[in-house]
Design an enzyme around this catalytic site. Structure first.
Site, PDB file in Angstrom:
ATOM      1  N   HIS A  40     -22.772 102.198  13.957  1.00 38.76           N
ATOM      2  CA  HIS A  40     -21.613 101.982  14.687  1.00 38.76           C
ATOM      3  C   HIS A  40     -22.049 102.477  16.342  1.00 38.76           C
ATOM      4  CE1 HIS A  40     -20.098 106.349  13.929  1.00 38.76           C
ATOM      5  NE2 HIS A  40     -19.850 106.197  15.282  1.00 38.76           N
ATOM      6  N   ASP A  56     -23.583 103.967   7.148  1.00 37.04           N
ATOM      7  CA  ASP A  56     -23.412 103.819   8.695  1.00 37.04           C
ATOM      8  C   ASP A  56     -24.732 104.309   9.339  1.00 37.04           C
ATOM      9  OD1 ASP A  56     -22.463 103.597  11.151  1.00 37.04           O
ATOM     10  OD2 ASP A  56     -20.779 104.717  11.027  1.00 37.04           O
ATOM     11  N   SER A 101     -22.097 111.515  16.369  1.00 38.22           N
ATOM     12  CA  SER A 101     -22.351 110.312  15.807  1.00 38.22           C
ATOM     13  C   SER A 101     -23.819 110.129  15.766  1.00 38.22           C
ATOM     14  CB  SER A 101     -21.629 109.160  16.125  1.00 38.22           C
ATOM     15  OG  SER A 101     -20.275 109.046  15.406  1.00 38.22           O
TER      16      SER A 101
HETATM   17  N1  ARG Z   1     -14.407 107.401  13.183  1.00 40.12           N
HETATM   18  C1  ARG Z   1     -15.960 107.438  13.757  1.00 40.12           C
HETATM   19  C2  ARG Z   1     -15.954 107.885  15.197  1.00 40.12           C
HETATM   20  O1  ARG Z   1     -15.414 108.067  15.966  1.00 40.12           O
HETATM   21  C3  ARG Z   1     -16.275 105.994  13.374  1.00 40.12           C
HETATM   22  C4  ARG Z   1     -15.920 104.976  14.205  1.00 40.12           C
HETATM   23  C5  ARG Z   1     -16.560 103.556  14.257  1.00 40.12           C
HETATM   24  N2  ARG Z   1     -16.088 103.190  12.996  1.00 40.12           N
HETATM   25  C6  ARG Z   1     -14.918 102.274  12.756  1.00 40.12           C
HETATM   26  N3  ARG Z   1     -14.393 101.804  11.531  1.00 40.12           N
HETATM   27  N4  ARG Z   1     -14.077 102.178  13.945  1.00 40.12           N
HETATM   28  O2  ARG Z   1     -15.506 107.818  15.867  1.00 40.12           O
HETATM   29  N1  GLU Z   2     -17.508 108.731  14.795  1.00 38.76           N
HETATM   30  C1  GLU Z   2     -17.654 109.694  15.679  1.00 38.76           C
HETATM   31  C2  GLU Z   2     -18.445 109.480  16.935  1.00 38.76           C
HETATM   32  O1  GLU Z   2     -18.596 108.394  17.213  1.00 38.76           O
HETATM   33  C3  GLU Z   2     -17.822 111.183  15.189  1.00 38.76           C
HETATM   34  C4  GLU Z   2     -16.585 111.529  14.420  1.00 38.76           C
HETATM   35  C5  GLU Z   2     -16.003 112.683  15.051  1.00 38.76           C
HETATM   36  O2  GLU Z   2     -16.314 113.950  14.462  1.00 38.76           O
HETATM   37  O3  GLU Z   2     -15.195 112.456  15.840  1.00 38.76           O
HETATM   38  O4  GLU Z   2     -19.145 110.446  17.325  1.00 38.76           O
END
Ligand code: ARG
Ligand code: GLU
Length: 656
Positions: free
Chosen positions: A85, A222, A591
């Site tokens: 991502h 990922d 991330s």
């Molecule tokens: N929750 C994770 C992070 O903030 C992954 C975000 C990207 N993936 C998704 N399915 N939207 O941010």
């Molecule tokens: N997916 C998150 C990022 O883009 C990390 C998840 C989190 O711990 O907030 O950094």
């Protein structure tokens, strides 16, 4: 198993009784303050191995990737891992109907096939340094906050200028920590030739999609792979065919030994933003007003998008990225609100504030919590309006265009936007008092008799009508509302500077870590599952078997590539590990961060947290806060079995 662990976790807590187990995002330069605790919990390396300016250390193998992710170096030739991502938008830019790398994945089969990404940068930290005395040079107690800010800026600019003056690609920033009680200079070297080496198909790299996002059990592969290029002198250089792979001072060895519950882990990366020391009133506002209202607005917005996306494959592709970003925070806030309530964070903080005030009586710290309370009471209505405006008015693409923003019309579907206009403008009008709306808005509302559908028809039919509305709203918020919010925020920060210092004196035995601000940090913990609810326990490791269980060609988020089904059918991969949970304190920006074992070798790549624990941005609960990592062995499996790009293993170094 669980009981034994909880007991050992308790013993660990007793070893450092003033800090809840595994909470904290520590500054690498000050890691000597934590190294004893880290070693007591299993870490085998020294503070110098983590961070050093005199010799190569692990920090030299970590980068800020793009503007908000982390990456790690894994070879002497500049090979880098980050999340899928984090690489998504670059993979997307290289994709076309003929070469759909998002759908099919991409694997360079030689260095000549690696793809350049204009605009993508990575930053290595050269050094970080406490510059508080220099930044505050000339400060006098009777200065106003504006004067102090001007002084800080002037001194910081001078420091930054000196720091970058004789070095190629050097960038510097001065960051306030603890609300300006401390300032640190960060000097980076920025590389601008970063090429795409590999990415799995989205059905692996984004497996589970929005359904599994922020969730456990998780099975997302990922990751994406890049390579940093440099000039012949190994220094930063603009993209050129003659550039050569960058040779890092240090890169990470990969451990394939695997993880098990209780293993020491640490995460080295760039967490974006946390607010661990704030007043109970802010938590109460977030829990009772901000999160619930924003969640409700986004539920409506997502419902509208989904309705049209379900009807048409073309619209689904157009809106999948927008849907993902709206849904991401929406889901996080739900976990945050729930976690804050469950942990009774508001009453716990109120009790703390009462104890603090008792201690502070007669000192310069007296009445600070009262002053913050008063400031929040005054700020909340206008701040709420500002947040509401962002979530409603600014959610309408047509209005954004009216404000002059260029949108990619290839990803625009007007029926969605029209329906969002009606729903969001109605919500905006209903939720806020008229003082939070420009005169023009009130006139138009009267003209259309409050009929938002008729008003919408006019806005979408007539560019001038749209522009007039967009500009009136934009002007009202940027000229009238924002300055008030900013003024309150300044006053609040000023109080926090003292309150922060007061808290540090009040709890003199505790080691405080500064709130995250996208600067490099170390978090450490251990592999552990959790109990999301009564009678349920989640084990910390997921496997390929779980992917096959979820596999369903009729559900987009769970439709795996045929090649994965075939590999599984061959047998022998049932126990192939995919993801794991640990107790590291992380947040957005982490991330892509390397997850390392006790020997400092790479065991995983951080990519998420469990939604029940997302209140860790405000308060960390060791029982339930977990980061989610990709097991590096799944990454290797996908490179080899799916990508057939295992020639890349030749340049990696595997720890036994
Ligand atoms: N929750 C994770 C992070 O903030 C992954 C975000 C990207 N993936 C998704 N399915 N939207 O941010
Ligand atoms: N997916 C998150 C990022 O883009 C990390 C998840 C989190 O711990 O907030 O950094």
């Amino acid at each position: 198993m669980k009981r034994i662990l909880t007991l050992s976790a308790m013993l660990l807590c007793m070893a450092s009784p003033l800090l809840k187990a595994d909470e904290g995002m520590w500054l690498p330069a000050l890691i000597s303050q934590r190294i004893g605790d880290m070693q007591a919990k299993g870490f085998k390396l020294s503070a110098e191995d983590v961070y050093s300016v005199n010799q190569a250390s692990l920090k030299d193998a970590v980068v800020l990737f793009g503007s908000g992710c982390t990456g790690e170096l894994v070879s002497a030739d500049g090979l880098l891992f980050t999340n899928h991502h984090c690489g998504y938008s670059y993979i997307q830019k290289h994709s076309s109907v003929e070469h759909d790398y998002l759908k099919d994945g991409f694997w360079a089969m030689s260095r000549a096939e690696e793809l350049p990404n204009p605009g993508l940068t990575v930053r290595f930290l050269e050094r970080m340094e406490d510059v508080t005395a220099m930044v505050l040079k000339g400060y006098k107690a009777k200065m106003t906050e504006e004067q102090r800010q001007a002084l800080v800026k002037k001194n910081a600019d001078k420091l930054k200028e000196q720091a970058v003056k004789d070095g190629q690609g050097l960038k510097a920033s001065v960051e306030a920590l603890f609300y300006g009680n401390q300032y640190f200079l960060f000097v980076f070297r920025e590389y601008t030739d970063v090429r795409l080496v590999g990415a799995p198909p989205s059905s692996i790299g984004k497996f589970g999609g929005e359904t599994d996002n922020w969730m456990w059990p998780r099975h997302t592969g990922d990751f994406s792979i890049f390579r940093i290029y440099a000039g012949a002198d190994n220094m930063p250089a603009e993209y050129s065919e003659t550039n050569v792979p960058y040779h890092p001072k240090r890169f990470m060895k990969i451990s394939t030994a695997g993880v098990k519950e209780g293993d020491f882990t640490f995460v080295y990366g760039c967490p974006g933003s946390t607010q661990e020391y704030v007043h109970s009133d802010l938590v109460e506002y977030i829990q009772n007003v901000s999160d619930p209202e924003k969640i409700a607005l986004r539920t409506t917005r997502l419902g509208i998008m989904k309705k049209y996306m379900d009807r048409s494959q073309a619209v689904r592709i157009q809106y999948s990225s927008k849907y993902a970003s709206v849904a991401n925070a929406w889901k996080k806030w739900q976990g945050e609100e729930k976690g804050l309530r469950k942990n009774k964070v508001v009453p716990v903080k109120q009790a703390y504030e009462a104890r603090f005030e008792e201690w502070a009586r007669g000192t310069r710290y007296a009445w600070l919590t009262e002053m913050l309370h008063n400031l929040y009471t005054q700020r909340n209505p206008v701040y709420r309006a500002y947040e509401y405006y962002n979530e409603t008015v600014r959610a309408v693409e047509k209005i954004q265009m009216g404000m002059g923003r260029k949108l990619d019309m290839k990803d625009y579907y007007q029926p969605i936007d029209e329906e969002i206009f009606v729903a969001m403008m109605e919500a905006f009008d209903k939720a806020l008092e008229d003082t939070y709306k420009p005169e023009f808005f009130l006139e138009k509302r009267a003209q259309y008799n409050g009929d938002m559908v008729a008003w919408k028809d006019a806005v979408f039919a007539d560019e001038n009508e749209c522009k007039a509305l967009a500009e009136a709203l934009n002007e009202h918020y940027t000229q009238q509302i924002m300055p008030v919010v900013r003024e309150y925020n300044q006053a609040i920060t000023l109080r926090y500077r003292d309150y922060m210092q007061g808290q540090m004196e009040f709890e003199a035995d505790k080691t405080f870590y500064p709130d995250a601000n996208l600067t490099l940090r170390v978090a450490y913990g251990h592999v552990e599952g959790y109990q999301p609810s009564d009678a349920v326990y989640y084990r910390p490791v997921s496997t390929l078997k779980g992917i096959i269980e979820k596999d369903n060609p009729d559900i987009f988020d769970y439709n795996i590539p045929q090649v994965l089904r075939d590999i599984y059918a061959r047998g022998g991969f049932e126990n192939q590990p995919v993801c794991f949970l640990a107790t590291n304190h992380t947040t957005g920006g982490n991330s892509g961060s390397p997850v390392l074992n006790a020997d400092g070798n790479l065991i995983g790549i951080n990519f998420d947290r469990v939604w029940e624990g997302t209140m860790s941005d405000l308060v960390f609960d060791p029982e339930i806060c977990r980061n989610i990592s990709l097991d590096v062995r799944y990454l290797l499996f996908v490179i080899k079995e799916v990508g057939h790009a295992d020639y890349l293993f030749d340049e990696m170094v595997f720890a036994e």
